[in-house]
Design an enzyme around this catalytic site. Structure first.
Site, mmCIF file in Angstrom:
data_model
loop_
_atom_site.group_PDB
_atom_site.id
_atom_site.type_symbol
_atom_site.label_atom_id
_atom_site.label_comp_id
_atom_site.label_asym_id
_atom_site.label_seq_id
_atom_site.Cartn_x
_atom_site.Cartn_y
_atom_site.Cartn_z
ATOM 1 N N VAL A 121 0.852 -1.192 0.000
ATOM 2 C CA VAL A 121 0.000 0.000 0.000
ATOM 3 C C VAL A 121 0.885 1.239 0.000
ATOM 4 C CG1 VAL A 121 -1.759 1.297 1.265
ATOM 5 C CG2 VAL A 121 -1.852 -1.203 1.198
ATOM 6 N N LYS A 122 0.603 2.146 -0.907
ATOM 7 C CA LYS A 122 1.401 3.354 -1.052
ATOM 8 C C LYS A 122 0.642 4.539 -0.455
ATOM 9 C CE LYS A 122 4.184 5.372 -4.815
ATOM 10 N NZ LYS A 122 4.297 5.383 -6.289
ATOM 11 N N LEU A 123 1.289 5.245 0.462
ATOM 12 C CA LEU A 123 0.677 6.368 1.170
ATOM 13 C C LEU A 123 1.546 7.616 1.037
ATOM 14 C CD1 LEU A 123 -0.173 4.606 4.576
ATOM 15 C CD2 LEU A 123 -1.747 4.987 2.666
#
Length: 222
Positions: free
Chosen positions: A82-84
């Site tokens: 997951v990219k935040l």
């Protein structure tokens, strides 16, 4: 240093993956939007091509929404990261997701302090943007070097993922500066593999071989 490709183009990813060098893929909303396809479908297709970390970015900016979106994205495939964004809400979401054993790539990092906070929040990867710093007359590679030095000093396990790569020199310098990974656009991969002396050498080898075959005496069967 590991090679990732920064792309959502399936054909480009297949081509570079066929070289046997890819360890992962990063995507972002801009890259996916260019392809005009369903986000989930694109990510799942990529996961079938490359057996490694596949970064898929949330589009929410509020903590709870990021967490819910991140959990949903993580269920698409076991290799999804997951990219935040590196903002306060992103850090909060990173801590929650990492506590659920979900890998997180903190993106849009532009300082050592941001990188340290990402690591403290449990990020698996932190992505300093080399090219965008160069664009505003700051040294992107120097940031990679500083983060690597501090992470080594404090035994930080978060991997440094050099992003916003603009040219082959950025790749070389990222490796020298201590990045664990470089995520590279398709065209830069094509530039990296080419060298005029390689082409000239291969041409000479083949020409010499053909000449030798023409001069080889034929065998007469009796």
């Amino acid at each position: 240093m590991k090679f990732f490709i920064d792309s959502a183009n399936i054909e480009h990813i297949k081509e570079i993956a066929s070289w046997g060098i890819l360890s992962g893929v990063t995507t972002n909303p801009s890259l996916v939007a260019k392809e005009g396809k369903d986000f989930k479908q694109v990510v799942q297709q990529i996961c079938e091509i490359v057996d490694g970390s596949i970064s898929a970015e949330v589009i929410s900016t509020e903590t709870e929404s990021m967490i819910e979106e991140g959990k949903e994205i993580s269920r698409w495939h076991k290799n999804v990261t997951v990219k935040l964004p590196t903002i306060p809400n992103g850090l909060s979401a990173c801590r929650v997701l990492s506590n659920h054993n979900i890998k997180v790539n903190m993106t849009l990092c532009f300082s050592v302090n941001q990188a340290l906070m990402c690591a403290s929040a449990g990020a698996s990867y932190v992505s300093p943007f080399v090219g965008r710093l160069d664009d505003i007359n700051q040294n992107g590679i120097e940031l990679i070097k500083e983060i690597a030095e501090v992470f080594h000093l404090h035994n930080v396990k978060t991997e440094i993922l050099s992003a916003s790569i603009r040219n082959p020199l950025h790749v070389t310098e990222s490796a020298k500066a201590g990045a664990h990974i470089a995520t590279i656009p398709y065209q830069v991969f094509k530039q990296m593999v080419q060298h005029p002396l390689t082409d000239k050498g291969l041409e000479r080898f083949l020409a010499d071989w053909n000449d030798a075959m023409l001069k080889k005496p034929s065998v007469v069967k009796v």
